[in-house]
Design an enzyme around this catalytic site. Sequence first.
Site, PDB file in Angstrom:
ATOM      1  N   GLN A   1     -19.034 -10.618  10.316  1.00 32.02           N
ATOM      2  CA  GLN A   1     -17.576 -10.776  10.297  1.00 32.02           C
ATOM      3  C   GLN A   1     -17.031 -10.258   8.965  1.00 32.02           C
ATOM      4  O   GLN A   1     -17.690 -10.367   7.942  1.00 32.02           O
ATOM      5  CB  GLN A   1     -17.207 -12.249  10.496  1.00 32.02           C
ATOM      6  CG  GLN A   1     -17.822 -12.891  11.734  1.00 32.02           C
ATOM      7  CD  GLN A   1     -17.172 -12.436  13.028  1.00 32.02           C
ATOM      8  OE1 GLN A   1     -16.177 -11.712  13.019  1.00 32.02           O
ATOM      9  NE2 GLN A   1     -17.738 -12.830  14.160  1.00 32.02           N
TER      10      GLN A   1
ATOM     11  N   GLU B   1      -8.005 -12.173  16.735  1.00 28.19           N
ATOM     12  CA  GLU B   1      -9.243 -12.709  17.308  1.00 28.19           C
ATOM     13  C   GLU B   1      -8.848 -13.887  18.192  1.00 28.19           C
ATOM     14  O   GLU B   1      -8.063 -14.739  17.762  1.00 28.19           O
ATOM     15  CB  GLU B   1     -10.141 -13.181  16.150  1.00 28.19           C
ATOM     16  CG  GLU B   1     -11.545 -13.522  16.522  1.00 28.19           C
ATOM     17  CD  GLU B   1     -12.505 -12.338  16.421  1.00 28.19           C
ATOM     18  OE1 GLU B   1     -12.093 -11.238  16.006  1.00 28.19           O
ATOM     19  OE2 GLU B   1     -13.680 -12.526  16.787  1.00 28.19           O
TER      20      GLU B   1
ATOM     21  N   CYS C   1      -1.290   5.922   6.807  1.00 23.14           N
ATOM     22  CA  CYS C   1      -2.659   5.524   7.138  1.00 23.14           C
ATOM     23  C   CYS C   1      -2.647   4.727   8.447  1.00 23.14           C
ATOM     24  O   CYS C   1      -1.733   3.941   8.704  1.00 23.14           O
ATOM     25  CB  CYS C   1      -3.203   4.648   6.008  1.00 23.14           C
ATOM     26  SG  CYS C   1      -4.792   3.892   6.382  1.00 23.14           S
TER      27      CYS C   1
ATOM     28  N   CYS D   1       0.844  -1.194   0.000  1.00 18.07           N
ATOM     29  CA  CYS D   1       0.000   0.000   0.000  1.00 18.07           C
ATOM     30  C   CYS D   1       0.885   1.252   0.000  1.00 18.07           C
ATOM     31  O   CYS D   1       1.772   1.387   0.843  1.00 18.07           O
ATOM     32  CB  CYS D   1      -0.879  -0.014   1.242  1.00 18.07           C
ATOM     33  SG  CYS D   1      -1.901   1.445   1.368  1.00 18.07           S
TER      34      CYS D   1
ATOM     35  N   ASP E   1     -19.531 -14.369  22.089  1.00 15.61           N
ATOM     36  CA  ASP E   1     -18.775 -13.535  21.129  1.00 15.61           C
ATOM     37  C   ASP E   1     -19.188 -12.077  21.346  1.00 15.61           C
ATOM     38  O   ASP E   1     -19.900 -11.491  20.532  1.00 15.61           O
ATOM     39  CB  ASP E   1     -19.090 -13.999  19.700  1.00 15.61           C
ATOM     40  CG  ASP E   1     -18.327 -13.200  18.654  1.00 15.61           C
ATOM     41  OD1 ASP E   1     -17.353 -12.509  19.009  1.00 15.61           O
ATOM     42  OD2 ASP E   1     -18.715 -13.265  17.469  1.00 15.61           O
TER      43      ASP E   1
ATOM     44  N   CYS F   1      -7.382   0.584  -1.250  1.00 20.60           N
ATOM     45  CA  CYS F   1      -6.982  -0.070  -0.014  1.00 20.60           C
ATOM     46  C   CYS F   1      -6.783  -1.550  -0.326  1.00 20.60           C
ATOM     47  O   CYS F   1      -7.761  -2.285  -0.524  1.00 20.60           O
ATOM     48  CB  CYS F   1      -8.083   0.128   1.028  1.00 20.60           C
ATOM     49  SG  CYS F   1      -7.760  -0.789   2.533  1.00 20.60           S
TER      50      CYS F   1
ATOM     51  N   CYS G   1     -12.882 -10.390  19.751  1.00 18.99           N
ATOM     52  CA  CYS G   1     -12.040  -9.502  18.931  1.00 18.99           C
ATOM     53  C   CYS G   1     -11.126  -8.669  19.825  1.00 18.99           C
ATOM     54  O   CYS G   1     -10.382  -7.825  19.325  1.00 18.99           O
ATOM     55  CB  CYS G   1     -12.905  -8.614  18.045  1.00 18.99           C
ATOM     56  SG  CYS G   1     -14.096  -7.655  18.975  1.00 18.99           S
TER      57      CYS G   1
ATOM     58  N   TYR H   1     -24.755 -13.273  22.463  1.00 19.42           N
ATOM     59  CA  TYR H   1     -24.227 -12.259  21.539  1.00 19.42           C
ATOM     60  C   TYR H   1     -24.195 -12.829  20.106  1.00 19.42           C
ATOM     61  O   TYR H   1     -23.174 -12.803  19.432  1.00 19.42           O
ATOM     62  CB  TYR H   1     -22.801 -11.837  21.937  1.00 19.42           C
ATOM     63  CG  TYR H   1     -22.619 -11.451  23.383  1.00 19.42           C
ATOM     64  CD1 TYR H   1     -22.776 -10.119  23.779  1.00 19.42           C
ATOM     65  CD2 TYR H   1     -22.254 -12.396  24.343  1.00 19.42           C
ATOM     66  CE1 TYR H   1     -22.575  -9.748  25.103  1.00 19.42           C
ATOM     67  CE2 TYR H   1     -22.057 -12.034  25.663  1.00 19.42           C
ATOM     68  CZ  TYR H   1     -22.214 -10.715  26.037  1.00 19.42           C
ATOM     69  OH  TYR H   1     -22.011 -10.349  27.351  1.00 19.42           O
TER      70      TYR H   1
ATOM     71  N   CYS I   1      -3.221  -0.169   8.733  1.00 22.45           N
ATOM     72  CA  CYS I   1      -2.337  -1.342   8.814  1.00 22.45           C
ATOM     73  C   CYS I   1      -1.060  -0.996   9.565  1.00 22.45           C
ATOM     74  O   CYS I   1      -0.531   0.105   9.430  1.00 22.45           O
ATOM     75  CB  CYS I   1      -1.934  -1.797   7.407  1.00 22.45           C
ATOM     76  SG  CYS I   1      -3.273  -2.506   6.468  1.00 22.45           S
TER      77      CYS I   1
HETATM   78  C1  LIG Z   1     -18.891  -9.158  17.913  1.00 24.69           C
HETATM   79  S1  LIG Z   1     -20.616  -9.159  17.555  1.00 24.69           S
HETATM   80  C2  LIG Z   1     -20.829 -10.887  17.330  1.00 24.69           C
HETATM   81  C3  LIG Z   1     -21.978 -11.285  16.460  1.00 24.69           C
HETATM   82  C4  LIG Z   1     -22.031 -12.731  15.997  1.00 24.69           C
HETATM   83  N1  LIG Z   1     -21.533 -13.678  16.962  1.00 24.69           N
HETATM   84  C5  LIG Z   1     -21.317 -12.889  14.664  1.00 24.69           C
HETATM   85  O1  LIG Z   1     -20.279 -13.543  14.610  1.00 24.69           O
HETATM   86  O2  LIG Z   1     -21.815 -12.353  13.657  1.00 24.69           O
HETATM   87  C6  LIG Z   1     -21.270  -8.785  19.127  1.00 24.69           C
HETATM   88  C7  LIG Z   1     -22.776  -8.838  19.223  1.00 24.69           C
HETATM   89  O3  LIG Z   1     -23.116  -8.610  20.603  1.00 24.69           O
HETATM   90  C8  LIG Z   1     -24.367  -7.961  20.644  1.00 24.69           C
HETATM   91  N2  LIG Z   1     -24.499  -7.376  21.990  1.00 24.69           N
HETATM   92  C9  LIG Z   1     -23.869  -6.307  22.523  1.00 24.69           C
HETATM   93  N3  LIG Z   1     -24.223  -6.125  23.805  1.00 24.69           N
HETATM   94  C10 LIG Z   1     -25.087  -7.121  24.117  1.00 24.69           C
HETATM   95  C11 LIG Z   1     -25.811  -7.486  25.295  1.00 24.69           C
HETATM   96  N4  LIG Z   1     -25.687  -6.791  26.429  1.00 24.69           N
HETATM   97  N5  LIG Z   1     -26.599  -8.559  25.246  1.00 24.69           N
HETATM   98  C12 LIG Z   1     -26.733  -9.299  24.101  1.00 24.69           C
HETATM   99  N6  LIG Z   1     -26.081  -8.993  22.953  1.00 24.69           N
HETATM  100  C13 LIG Z   1     -25.274  -7.929  22.962  1.00 24.69           C
HETATM  101  C14 LIG Z   1     -24.312  -6.981  19.496  1.00 24.69           C
HETATM  102  O4  LIG Z   1     -25.616  -6.603  19.080  1.00 24.69           O
HETATM  103  C15 LIG Z   1     -23.544  -7.806  18.440  1.00 24.69           C
HETATM  104  O5  LIG Z   1     -24.439  -8.472  17.590  1.00 24.69           O
END
Ligand SMILES: C[S@@+](CC[C@H](N)C(=O)[O-])C[C@H]1O[C@@H](n2cnc3c(N)ncnc32)[C@H](O)[C@@H]1O
Length: 581
Positions: A344, A536, A138, A132, A459, A237, A486, A386, A141
């Site tokens: 993702q 991750e 930037c 790049c 997650d 990019c 993450c 999540y 990266c």
């Molecule tokens: C890193 S993303 C992961 C999404 C999913 N596992 C994926 O791989 O596509 C985090 C998720 O946590 C949810 N989130 C954040 N705070 C939360 C809470 N207090 N209770 C439930 N979900 C929550 C967000 O809406 C989001 O969808």
Amino acid sequence: MAQKRPFNEGKRHFKKNKKQKASQVAEGSNEEVLLADVRRLLKQTTLTDDEAKDEKQLPEQHSELDLDIHSLSSTGDGLALRDGQVYVVPFAAPGDTITAKVYRHVQEESYSLADFVSVKKPSPHRTETPRCPYFTQCSGCQFQHLPYDYQLAHKKSIVEKAYINFSGLSVDKVPAVGDTIGSPLQYGYRTKLTPHFDGPPGGRRDKRQGKKVTWEDVPPIGFMLKGTRKTMDIEECPIGTESVQKGMKRERERVRRDIDQYQRGATLLLRESTERIKKERAGEVKQDNGANVLSGNGESAEDVVTEDVGEYERRKTCITDQKATSTEYVDDFRFDNPAGAFFQNNNSILPLVTQYIRDNILAPPHVDTNGNGTIKSRIKNMIDAYCGSGFFTIALSQTFSRSIGIDIAAQSITSARQNAMLNNLPDDSTQFIAADANNLFSAIPEGGFAPEETVVVIDPPRKGCDQGFIQQLLWYAPERICYVSCNVHTQARDVGWLVDGLDMADDEGLPLKVKGLYEIESLRGFDFFPQTGHVEGVAILRKKKAGAEVPEAVEQIDALNGSASTVEASGDGEAPAELFR
Ligand SMILES: C[S@@+](CC[C@H](N)C(=O)[O-])C[C@H]1O[C@@H](n2cnc3c(N)ncnc32)[C@H](O)[C@@H]1O
């Protein structure tokens, strides 16, 4: 080899909030992570007691100095130690001698932030030619100058350090971290980019006075200039997928053409979307101009990137409307989402992640001691906390009889339900609930999710889990936990709680001690973002065996008289009512 970079005039990141003391930094934030590395390196200083007492002579701000880079921080910066002060410089490699320009001293923590200016003597690790042209300016990266194996080894050390610095666990409780799993694509992998542009300097004032905002020129459209809050102009990019790069070119042209229609700055969305067409039908679904019939997005032929994948042709385009639907395929599963919603960002690595979790999420089969053969895992259910639009719930659905996904965002749950239907998953095996993870276990339908037959996948966002969630999880006590994150630093903190327990406050603000229940079976990083400092983390946890299998009690300490009262935990996953209102 020497690369000059302009001096940054924009406002600096790491600007300290006037009310914020040096030690008060957000948990798992870049600043806190950097501080842990700085303190570690300072321990290696050989200053005598007298020298340490002397007022340090630090170089003047904006002066240049030469530095020998010692190591990389977990934030992706080079670290150099000189006269008892650590210098933090981006775009450096351990073993480099570089010239840097200091822009801020953090005296109370003995470190200074500096801009990279040029390489004086290159490190033997600096073997890659950055692809790049904006690398070293930037902020996107950090590692394009480093070979990929080196990046992966560094990311393994990030996971290791995260558990040393943030889990609070003794070393015997943290297993050796596995090698980082690399991304099949190391450039051209990002399915989403969000370049932006700033408003005109007088824009806000003009607007308040009811005048139309005037643009003297088209502003830079791109990403942050490293170490500043200024946007720099970026034409392409190379970490974006081909279709995203095409979209970036198109969007830049559109904004340049229509700039007078904007009243202020904006963030542009570039999200890849894929159509998968059986090869024998591929000819039928092209219009005369080559546009896709199926998407109805009306892309011209040159906007479409085609890929030959087995019996299918995949047609990739770039969506720029937040509300339009984008489609991704992972393994053989299809995921539809509003283009602006979370999904993702590196599709190439996702099949490796899902396969790794499938291989490790169930308790390994063991031979029973009576010699009656191999006993398979008794786990039947998964709870995906999540869950977003259902990625893990759906991609892992075939491993379980019943799965339930929970997310706070109602819109994501709507997408998750649609995705379950798209993938022909029956309602009685795959359910989704919109709820706060903090009320997760009260949201689970009665029956069928016995903790000893259930794994929980977590997650969460970068900030990790709330204590309330961890407390509930410990009460529920699932057989196994798979924690995807993450931010390995907040992951390490949360895993530390799951293993050793946590001290928190109850609803009345009284101290509450919750005992830990788990041991870490495995830990490793996945490189979702090659060329950058991010990693991750995937941690697999299992419930401790006999003797320590269930919490004996939760101690609720009476803060007023210091005596401890105990509340019995049932151990079957049911929490005492007074703790979960
Ligand atoms: C890193 S993303 C992961 C999404 C999913 N596992 C994926 O791989 O596509 C985090 C998720 O946590 C949810 N989130 C954040 N705070 C939360 C809470 N207090 N209770 C439930 N979900 C929550 C967000 O809406 C989001 O969808």
